[in-house]
Design an enzyme around this catalytic site. Structure first.
Site, PDB file in Angstrom:
ATOM      1  N   HIS A 101      71.289  25.826  37.024  1.00  0.00           N
ATOM      2  CA  HIS A 101      70.944  26.795  35.839  1.00  0.00           C
ATOM      3  C   HIS A 101      71.190  26.090  34.590  1.00  0.00           C
ATOM      4  CE1 HIS A 101      72.420  30.418  38.527  1.00  0.00           C
ATOM      5  NE2 HIS A 101      71.302  29.837  39.140  1.00  0.00           N
ATOM      6  N   ASP A 122      64.777  29.088  40.327  1.00  0.00           N
ATOM      7  CA  ASP A 122      64.275  28.489  39.289  1.00  0.00           C
ATOM      8  C   ASP A 122      63.464  29.415  38.166  1.00  0.00           C
ATOM      9  OD1 ASP A 122      65.127  25.828  40.390  1.00  0.00           O
ATOM     10  OD2 ASP A 122      63.167  25.894  41.409  1.00  0.00           O
TER      11      ASP A 122
END
Ligand code: IMP
Length: 425
Positions: A41, A13
């Protein structure tokens, strides 16, 4: 021409999607090389937000050939859904290519992911529940079904029957679950096979020939290095190789062809799921970062655990990735913090160390040694060059770069493409 790998230096992340999107503008080929739809993403273009789980973020650029290579595991329902959603938004998906050798996430993988987690009880990994671990287990145990099986209906049906006998024994006899039905699986997956067939090819040849032509290739790592199956905080890791070496393993391109590795790290740390987190902030400060940074999973929506930047961990991940340059992300989130802290060493059993221990039980004993910096109140989201940043923020960035021993190449100050400060390295 350079082949660049983009890797996460923490527990995932790190906003790799934004950097991949940025690099894709000048790339010919963008390749996703590991993991599956446990990854998420996000790319923001103007007012448009794109969330990717399996398809490489580079697909947003018309001229890019987007490749899902051998090291990825594919949930065909998710992949087909993503491709049609992108096409419906006007994105050209005709240049997507999918490796014949990529493994398929089957219904038994998703079921076993849940059953295994239940069985682990208090020791559960906190997986995304997407069947990733069981799919990689089968790949290495040589029970896997691959894209080349999926696109051939008869061959696929035969393989499902071969494997399902064993899997149903495991599901019913070990876990007391309900058996799965081969016919229903073949019907559902048959349709996915027909959709995927025109995109399937031997991607290792495709990538090798692009490399030989001098094409610009970007390898898009998923997750983060601390989740690597070999080098992460085992067993609280994913089942693939997010590190830069994974790009060679997961694509078939030899390591000498890769000459640039961009490491991505937030200016603080987050983690989802269980496992050791040396610099975690459990109180109010952690909550402030979570809210300001919108730290909730792209894939599962789970709140992310938040903490200070850990320079011991990131120096280690820079080394194992042989990082050539660094992108530091989400500097804007720390605005308003009276002080910011960075772990520069660990105290373990009374000994001070700057080495990242490989034994997770040792790591759990690590007491971080913090260096403290004055914070900054000025908004940084409109900064476009280093000199636009407050002196305290610059000092913080400089110190991070020195501690991890890699030059800073980019600083992200917001989620949009243009909210990026480029630094000459
Ligand atoms: P799995 O990959 O679903 O097996 O989950 C294993 C561990 O990796 C769990 O702690 C997940 O939360 C974590 N994980 C997997 N993918 C990501 C990611 O992309 N970002 C952050 N954590 C992840």
């Amino acid at each position: 021409m350079p082949a660049t790998v983009v890797v996460g230096l923490q527990w995932g992340d790190e906003a790799k999607g934004k950097i991949v999107d940025f690099l894709s503008e000048n790339a010919d080929v963008v390749v996703r090389y590991n993991g599956g739809n446990n990854a998420g993403h996000t790319v923001v273009v103007g007012d448009e937000v794109y969330k990717f789980h399996t398809v490489p973020a580079g697909i947003l650029h018309d001229s890019v050939t987007a490749v899902i290579s051998d090291g990825v595991v594919i949930d065909p329902a998710v992949l087909c859904g993503e491709v049609s959603a992108l096409a419906a938004r006007g994105i050209n998906t005709s240049k997507l290519r999918i490796s014949n050798a990529a493994h398929i996430i089957m219904p038994w993988h998703k079921l076993l992911d849940q059953l295994e987690e239940q069985h682990r009880g208090s020791q559960k990994i906190g997986t995304t529940g997407r069947g990733i671990g069981p799919c990689y287990q089968d790949k290495y145990g040589r029970w896997g079904l691959r894209v080349c099986d999926l696109v051939d209906e008869e061959r696929f049906a035969a393989r499902v029957r071969e494997v399902l006998g064993y899997k149903n024994s495991l599901i019913t006899k070990v876990f007391g679950g309900q058996p799965l039905d081969a016919d229903a699986i073949c019907r559902e997956y048959g349709e996915f096979g027909r959709q995927i067939a025109p995109l399937a090819c031997d991607t290792s040849h495709l990538i090798a020939s692009e490399e030989a032509k001098g094409s610009r290739i970007v390898f898009e790592g998923a997750h983060g290095s601390l989740l690597d199956i070999d080098h992460g905080t085992y067993p609280y890791v994913t089942s693939s190789h997010p590190i830069s070496g994974g790009a060679a393993i997961g694509t078939g391109l030899g390591p000498r062809a890769i000459d640039d590795v961009i490491g991505i790290a937030k200016v603080y740390t987050t983690r989802v799921g269980s496992g050791v987190f040396m610099t975690e902030l459990e109180g109010e400060e952690g909550e402030v970062i979570r809210q300001k940074g919108a730290e909730f999973g792209t894939t599962t929506g789970r709140p992310r655990r938040c903490g200070w930047f850990d320079a011991v961990a990131v120096r280690f991940t820079c080394k194992i990735n042989s990082c050539s340059r660094l992108a530091l992300i989400k500097l804007d989130v720390l605005t308003g913090m009276p002080t910011v802290r960075v772990a520069t060493a660990y105290d373990i059993n009374g000994e001070r160390t700057t080495e990242f221990p490989q034994d997770t039980l040792v790591l759990e004993k690590a007491e971080p040694v913090f260096e403290e910096f004055p914070g900054w109140d000025q908004q940084v989201s409109e900064a476009r060059k280093l000199s636009d940043l407050p002196a305290t923020a610059r000092a913080y960035i400089d110190r991070l770069s020195t501690l991890v021993d890699v030059p800073v190449w980019a600083i992200s100050v917001g989620e949009r493409r243009d909210q990026t400060i480029m630094v000459d390295v």
